[in-house]
Design a protein around this motif. Structure first.
Motif, PDB file in Angstrom:
ATOM      1  N   PRO A 104       0.701  -1.241   0.044  1.00 42.09           N
ATOM      2  CA  PRO A 104      -0.021  -0.112  -0.030  1.00 42.09           C
ATOM      3  C   PRO A 104       0.877   1.252  -0.111  1.00 42.09           C
ATOM      4  CG  PRO A 104      -0.145  -0.999   2.266  1.00 42.09           C
ATOM      5  CD  PRO A 104       0.858  -1.880   1.302  1.00 42.09           C
TER       6      PRO A 104
ATOM      7  N   THR B  83       1.474   5.097   0.915  1.00 41.71           N
ATOM      8  CA  THR B  83       1.031   6.176   1.831  1.00 41.71           C
ATOM      9  C   THR B  83       0.681   7.380   1.303  1.00 41.71           C
ATOM     10  OG1 THR B  83       2.844   5.379   3.415  1.00 41.71           O
ATOM     11  CG2 THR B  83       2.137   7.449   3.850  1.00 41.71           C
TER      12      THR B  83
ATOM     13  N   PRO C 234      -8.163   8.974   8.447  1.00 41.61           N
ATOM     14  CA  PRO C 234      -6.988   8.244   8.259  1.00 41.61           C
ATOM     15  C   PRO C 234      -7.168   6.658   8.350  1.00 41.61           C
ATOM     16  CG  PRO C 234      -6.858   9.503  10.344  1.00 41.61           C
ATOM     17  CD  PRO C 234      -7.903   9.815   9.507  1.00 41.61           C
ATOM     18  N   MET C 235      -6.886   5.777   7.329  1.00 38.07           N
ATOM     19  CA  MET C 235      -6.890   4.345   7.409  1.00 38.07           C
ATOM     20  C   MET C 235      -6.527   3.947   6.332  1.00 38.07           C
ATOM     21  SD  MET C 235     -11.241   4.116   7.174  1.00 38.07           S
ATOM     22  CE  MET C 235     -11.195   2.430   6.843  1.00 38.07           C
ATOM     23  N   LEU C 236      -6.378   2.433   6.286  1.00 42.38           N
ATOM     24  CA  LEU C 236      -6.117   1.725   4.851  1.00 42.38           C
ATOM     25  C   LEU C 236      -7.231   1.714   3.898  1.00 42.38           C
ATOM     26  CD1 LEU C 236      -3.740   0.348   3.270  1.00 42.38           C
ATOM     27  CD2 LEU C 236      -4.889  -1.910   4.461  1.00 42.38           C
ATOM     28  N   TYR C 237      -7.360   2.064   2.564  1.00 45.08           N
ATOM     29  CA  TYR C 237      -8.431   1.945   1.590  1.00 45.08           C
ATOM     30  C   TYR C 237      -7.943   1.076   0.499  1.00 45.08           C
ATOM     31  CZ  TYR C 237     -10.684   5.951   3.982  1.00 45.08           C
ATOM     32  OH  TYR C 237     -10.860   7.006   4.667  1.00 45.08           O
ATOM     33  N   THR C 238      -8.844   0.327   0.086  1.00 48.92           N
ATOM     34  CA  THR C 238      -8.494  -0.423  -1.160  1.00 48.92           C
ATOM     35  C   THR C 238      -9.350   0.141  -2.305  1.00 48.92           C
ATOM     36  OG1 THR C 238      -7.870  -2.338   0.085  1.00 48.92           O
ATOM     37  CG2 THR C 238      -8.384  -2.801  -2.241  1.00 48.92           C
TER      38      THR C 238
ATOM     39  N   SER D  38      -3.965  -0.523  -2.687  1.00 48.90           N
ATOM     40  CA  SER D  38      -4.300  -0.181  -1.602  1.00 48.90           C
ATOM     41  C   SER D  38      -3.477   0.981  -1.275  1.00 48.90           C
ATOM     42  CB  SER D  38      -4.150  -1.055  -0.165  1.00 48.90           C
ATOM     43  OG  SER D  38      -4.999  -2.199  -0.348  1.00 48.90           O
TER      44      SER D  38
ATOM     45  N   ARG E  57      -2.717   3.706   2.142  1.00 48.40           N
ATOM     46  CA  ARG E  57      -2.897   3.918   3.758  1.00 48.40           C
ATOM     47  C   ARG E  57      -2.826   5.573   3.757  1.00 48.40           C
ATOM     48  NH1 ARG E  57      -3.127   1.497   7.804  1.00 48.40           N
ATOM     49  NH2 ARG E  57      -2.060  -0.478   6.920  1.00 48.40           N
TER      50      ARG E  57
ATOM     51  N   VAL F 128      -2.757   9.085   5.648  1.00 48.95           N
ATOM     52  CA  VAL F 128      -2.058   9.498   6.686  1.00 48.95           C
ATOM     53  C   VAL F 128      -2.459  11.117   6.941  1.00 48.95           C
ATOM     54  CG1 VAL F 128      -0.493   7.976   7.095  1.00 48.95           C
ATOM     55  CG2 VAL F 128       0.016   9.809   5.926  1.00 48.95           C
TER      56      VAL F 128
END
Length: 158
Positions: free
Chosen positions: A56, A58, A131-135, A154, A156, A158
């Motif tokens: 992923p 950033t 803020p989080m992990l997206y796909t 993906s 992430r 921030v």
């Protein structure tokens, strides 16, 4: 998917904004995912994402990013369209502003076998994106709406 990215025009669920893609430095990404049940009509030579060489990525809110893909087609197509979506809090969200003919920076449509094309899109995530992990899931479809390539990547936030 060494996805067109514009395939990948979609690394995140957010508003995609336009910018001058010649201003940005992009890294080559090699660990993207292509759905082999769907990838039958596009050859992806290279995928580049600003400040990213591995998924992923950033993704910093407020910074402008460009996703570029060098591709070829295995059959002629008049007007391919890239569609991307993501899931946020359990809801399927369509992402606006993808690639295809309007986003070609190298080549023109119709796309023909034997030619190499570059498609690109840019985006800047607003500060309110959590803020989080997206796909992101993307597919390029032909004139009849049939999938030419599908994949995901993906990022992430921030």
């Amino acid at each position: 998917m060494k996805l067109v990215l514009s395939v990948v025009n979609c690394v995140l669920a957010a508003t995609i904004l336009c910018c001058n893609v010649t201003e940005l430095q992009a890294g080559v990404v090699t660990n993207y995912e292509v759905d082999t049940n769907c990838a039958r009509d596009i050859v992806v030579y290279e995928l580049r994402i600003t400040d990213c060489t591995e998924i992923p990525c950033t993704i910093r809110r407020g910074k402008r990013y460009t996703i570029e893909g060098d591709i070829g087609v295995l059959r002629n197509v008049t007007n391919p369209v890239l569609k991307c979506s993501s899931v946020y809090l359990g809801r399927h969200i369509d992402l606006p502003g993808h690639g295809g003919c309007p986003n070609l920076t190298n080549g023109t449509c119709p796309m023909v076998v034997g030619e190499r094309y570059t498609t690109a899109t840019s985006f800047k995530l607003p500060y309110y994106v959590p803020p989080m992990l997206y796909t992101a899931y993307c597919s390029m479809v032909d004139d009849d709406g049939e999938n030419m390539i599908c994949g995901w990547g993906s990022g992430r936030v921030v």
